[in-house]
Design a protein around this motif. Structure first.
Motif, PDB file in Angstrom:
ATOM      1  N   ILE A   5       2.317 -26.560  11.632  1.00  0.00           N
ATOM      2  CA  ILE A   5       2.466 -25.875  12.909  1.00  0.00           C
ATOM      3  C   ILE A   5       1.406 -26.438  13.829  1.00  0.00           C
ATOM      4  O   ILE A   5       0.214 -26.410  13.513  1.00  0.00           O
ATOM      5  CB  ILE A   5       2.317 -24.345  12.761  1.00  0.00           C
ATOM      6  N   THR A  72       5.521 -17.895  20.139  1.00  0.00           N
ATOM      7  CA  THR A  72       6.353 -18.988  19.678  1.00  0.00           C
ATOM      8  C   THR A  72       5.526 -19.862  18.750  1.00  0.00           C
ATOM      9  O   THR A  72       4.300 -19.921  18.860  1.00  0.00           O
ATOM     10  CB  THR A  72       6.877 -19.853  20.850  1.00  0.00           C
ATOM     11  N   LEU A  73       6.196 -20.507  17.851  1.00  0.00           N
ATOM     12  CA  LEU A  73       5.586 -21.522  17.005  1.00  0.00           C
ATOM     13  C   LEU A  73       5.996 -22.865  17.585  1.00  0.00           C
ATOM     14  O   LEU A  73       7.155 -23.038  17.972  1.00  0.00           O
ATOM     15  CB  LEU A  73       6.093 -21.398  15.570  1.00  0.00           C
ATOM     16  N   ALA A  74       5.078 -23.788  17.670  1.00  0.00           N
ATOM     17  CA  ALA A  74       5.404 -25.087  18.257  1.00  0.00           C
ATOM     18  C   ALA A  74       5.159 -26.200  17.251  1.00  0.00           C
ATOM     19  O   ALA A  74       4.216 -26.140  16.455  1.00  0.00           O
ATOM     20  CB  ALA A  74       4.567 -25.338  19.510  1.00  0.00           C
ATOM     21  N   HIS A  75       6.015 -27.180  17.296  1.00  0.00           N
ATOM     22  CA  HIS A  75       5.896 -28.380  16.467  1.00  0.00           C
ATOM     23  C   HIS A  75       5.906 -29.555  17.432  1.00  0.00           C
ATOM     24  O   HIS A  75       6.930 -29.858  18.040  1.00  0.00           O
ATOM     25  CB  HIS A  75       7.073 -28.432  15.491  1.00  0.00           C
ATOM     26  N   TYR A 112      13.954 -25.232  22.392  1.00  0.00           N
ATOM     27  CA  TYR A 112      13.670 -24.102  21.509  1.00  0.00           C
ATOM     28  C   TYR A 112      14.847 -23.823  20.588  1.00  0.00           C
ATOM     29  O   TYR A 112      16.005 -23.928  20.995  1.00  0.00           O
ATOM     30  CB  TYR A 112      13.419 -22.832  22.322  1.00  0.00           C
ATOM     31  N   SER A 114      15.792 -20.799  17.242  1.00  0.00           N
ATOM     32  CA  SER A 114      15.293 -19.647  16.488  1.00  0.00           C
ATOM     33  C   SER A 114      15.707 -19.797  15.034  1.00  0.00           C
ATOM     34  O   SER A 114      16.765 -20.368  14.721  1.00  0.00           O
ATOM     35  CB  SER A 114      15.807 -18.321  17.066  1.00  0.00           C
ATOM     36  N   ASP A 115      14.859 -19.276  14.153  1.00  0.00           N
ATOM     37  CA  ASP A 115      15.178 -19.292  12.733  1.00  0.00           C
ATOM     38  C   ASP A 115      16.115 -18.123  12.430  1.00  0.00           C
ATOM     39  O   ASP A 115      16.463 -17.356  13.330  1.00  0.00           O
ATOM     40  CB  ASP A 115      13.889 -19.275  11.902  1.00  0.00           C
ATOM     41  N   TRP A 121      10.902 -21.235  17.719  1.00  0.00           N
ATOM     42  CA  TRP A 121      10.177 -22.481  17.521  1.00  0.00           C
ATOM     43  C   TRP A 121      10.408 -23.357  18.742  1.00  0.00           C
ATOM     44  O   TRP A 121      11.536 -23.497  19.204  1.00  0.00           O
ATOM     45  CB  TRP A 121      10.705 -23.222  16.300  1.00  0.00           C
ATOM     46  N   GLU A 122       9.340 -23.958  19.247  1.00  0.00           N
ATOM     47  CA  GLU A 122       9.460 -24.959  20.296  1.00  0.00           C
ATOM     48  C   GLU A 122       9.212 -26.319  19.667  1.00  0.00           C
ATOM     49  O   GLU A 122       8.239 -26.509  18.934  1.00  0.00           O
ATOM     50  CB  GLU A 122       8.430 -24.729  21.401  1.00  0.00           C
ATOM     51  N   LEU A 123      10.097 -27.255  19.921  1.00  0.00           N
ATOM     52  CA  LEU A 123       9.889 -28.650  19.541  1.00  0.00           C
ATOM     53  C   LEU A 123       9.512 -29.374  20.819  1.00  0.00           C
ATOM     54  O   LEU A 123      10.232 -29.276  21.825  1.00  0.00           O
ATOM     55  CB  LEU A 123      11.166 -29.246  18.942  1.00  0.00           C
TER      56      LEU A 123
END
Length: 129
Positions: A5, A72-75, A112, A114-115, A121-123
């Motif tokens: 992450i 948000t989680l970002a990758h 973005y 969603s799981d 999640w943002e890529l």
């Protein structure tokens, strides 16, 4: 998708107050020329603070009640093509497309998904980060 992450972004009610709180905790703030967002170095990942309304607008979602704490989680990835590739992998794995990858107002490229539980999640490809 690599097992990491890059950035956790908290949607905050008062950006100035939240910046002060995390600075008081001793988190080193990244020197970034913006009054709209703040970043803190977590030695291998980052903590971002962004106004809740703006975070929802960026992702294209509405966060609901003011007492909830959206995030948000970002990758972060090395290129726009990598963002597109990982987005396709996520969708193949069962993710829901929230916002297709696109040019951003801040000079990058992101989208973005969603799981299965709805976590965002943002890529992103962030050339200046």
């Amino acid at each position: 998708m690599e097992p990491r992450i890059s950035l956790i972004t908290l949607g905050v009610n008062d950006l100035t107050e939240s910046i002060g709180f995390y600075q008081q905790l001793g988190l080193p703030r990244y020197d970034f020329d913006s009054d709209a967002v703040a970043f803190f170095d977590l030695q291998g990942s980052w903590l971002g603070l962004y106004p809740k309304r703006a975070l929802g607008e960026d992702a294209g979602v509405e966060f609901g009640r003011a007492d909830k704490s959206p995030f948000t989680l970002a990758h972060n990835l090395s290129s726009r093509e990598a963002v597109d590739r990982v987005m396709a992998e996520a969708l193949s794995a069962g993710a829901t497309l929230i916002k297709p990858p696109q040019e951003t107002f801040w000079g990058g490229y992101s989208g973005y998904f969603s799981d299965p539980d709805g976590f965002l999640w943002e890529l992103a490809h962030v050339p200046h980060f």
